[in-house]
Write a protein that holds these residues in place. Structure first.
Motif, short mmCIF file in Angstrom:
data_model
loop_
_atom_site.label_atom_id
_atom_site.label_comp_id
_atom_site.label_asym_id
_atom_site.label_seq_id
_atom_site.Cartn_x
_atom_site.Cartn_y
_atom_site.Cartn_z
N LEU A 130 40.68 26.83 63.93
CA LEU A 130 39.76 25.82 63.40
C LEU A 130 38.40 25.91 64.07
O LEU A 130 37.36 25.80 63.41
CB LEU A 130 40.36 24.42 63.56
CG LEU A 130 39.57 23.26 62.94
CD1 LEU A 130 39.28 23.50 61.45
CD2 LEU A 130 40.32 21.94 63.13
N ALA A 148 41.52 16.79 61.76
CA ALA A 148 41.72 18.04 61.01
C ALA A 148 42.72 18.93 61.74
O ALA A 148 43.63 19.50 61.12
CB ALA A 148 40.38 18.76 60.82
N ARG A 203 46.44 20.22 60.50
CA ARG A 203 46.78 21.66 60.47
C ARG A 203 48.07 21.92 61.24
O ARG A 203 48.92 22.69 60.81
CB ARG A 203 45.61 22.47 61.03
CG ARG A 203 45.84 23.96 61.05
CD ARG A 203 45.86 24.54 59.64
NE ARG A 203 46.05 25.97 59.68
CZ ARG A 203 47.23 26.58 59.51
NH1 ARG A 203 48.31 25.88 59.25
NH2 ARG A 203 47.32 27.89 59.58
N TYR A 238 44.78 19.42 53.95
CA TYR A 238 43.92 20.16 54.88
C TYR A 238 42.99 21.12 54.13
O TYR A 238 41.78 21.12 54.35
CB TYR A 238 44.79 20.93 55.88
CG TYR A 238 44.01 21.74 56.88
CD1 TYR A 238 43.38 21.13 57.96
CD2 TYR A 238 43.90 23.12 56.76
CE1 TYR A 238 42.68 21.86 58.88
CE2 TYR A 238 43.20 23.87 57.69
CZ TYR A 238 42.59 23.24 58.75
OH TYR A 238 41.89 23.97 59.67
N ASN A 239 43.55 21.95 53.26
CA ASN A 239 42.80 23.04 52.62
C ASN A 239 42.22 22.71 51.26
O ASN A 239 41.34 23.42 50.78
CB ASN A 239 43.71 24.27 52.44
CG ASN A 239 43.95 24.99 53.74
OD1 ASN A 239 43.03 25.26 54.49
ND2 ASN A 239 45.21 25.31 54.00
N ARG A 259 39.73 19.44 56.28
CA ARG A 259 38.88 20.44 56.94
C ARG A 259 37.48 20.44 56.35
O ARG A 259 36.49 20.47 57.07
CB ARG A 259 39.51 21.83 56.84
CG ARG A 259 38.67 22.91 57.54
CD ARG A 259 39.30 24.26 57.47
NE ARG A 259 39.39 24.71 56.08
CZ ARG A 259 39.95 25.85 55.72
NH1 ARG A 259 40.51 26.65 56.61
NH2 ARG A 259 39.99 26.20 54.46
#
Length: 196
Positions: free
Chosen positions: A46, A134, A138, A161-162, A168
């Motif tokens: 990250l 975040a 993950r 998350y994505n 993120r």
């Protein structure tokens, strides 16, 4: 405000999958073991993903006299900083020369010294809340099935998350917003980001 630690971030991740919190990553249980296995890898992933303002360092470095460059057009080698550790070199400040990274050396034709801006392996104590959330999400994505959650839960965390507008992406947007606020403040004061 509580101090952020690797264990507190992992405890956020554990809470997402309905598991008890941990106090440290060295505990003798499957929750801590799973977190310990994934934490460093996912933190670095990250941190490397974006040019985070809170994890940015600037340093002046001199060329390595003992490093032999073979098979390239570059003339000079500069060791990447190790304290604080350079995860991702972002820019040679005040220089437009091309550069490349090989074996933890920055190769370039820019003469010594150079000013390097890079992303460091920042301490959890300076992680902003948006980054900690975040990272916890993950981690939850990776440890959920390992700790007995069904596969769908991992997929939900991955989408959170994505996905478009995901955690993120929102963390990156907040970091950009904060950097822009800082630039406006510096402009109003007439200060510069780099002082020699």
């Amino acid at each position: 405000m509580a101090v952020v630690t690797n264990a507190s971030i992992c405890s956020l991740a554990l809470g997402k999958i309905h598991q008890p919190a941990i106090v440290n990553l060295d505990e003798d249980n499957t929750r801590a073991s799973a977190c310990n296995r994934w934490y460093d890898i996912l933190r670095d992933e990250l941190l490397s993903f974006h040019d985070w303002g809170f994890a940015t360092k600037r340093i002046e470095i001199s060329k390595e006299e003992d490093y032999t460059i073979v098979g390239t057009d570059y003339q000079y080698a500069y060791a990447l900083p190790s304290d604080p550790y350079c995860l991702v070199p972002r820019e040679m400040v005040d220089d437009t020369a091309d550069w490349s990274i090989e074996n933890r050396y920055l190769l370039t034709n820019a003469s010594s010294p150079i000013k390097l801006r890079y992303t460091t392996r920042a301490s959890e104590s300076i992680f902003p809340e948006y980054f900690s959330v975040a990272l916890a999400t993950r981690i939850a994505t990776e440890i959920a099935s390992e700790l007995g959650a069904d596969v769908q839960m991992s997929q939900v965390f991955d989408a959170q998350y994505n996905g478009p507008g995901g955690i993120r992406e929102r963390a990156v947007s907040e970091d950009i917003r904060q950097k822009q606020m800082g630039k406006r403040l510096q402009a109003s004061r007439g200060t510069r980001l780099w002082r020699t």
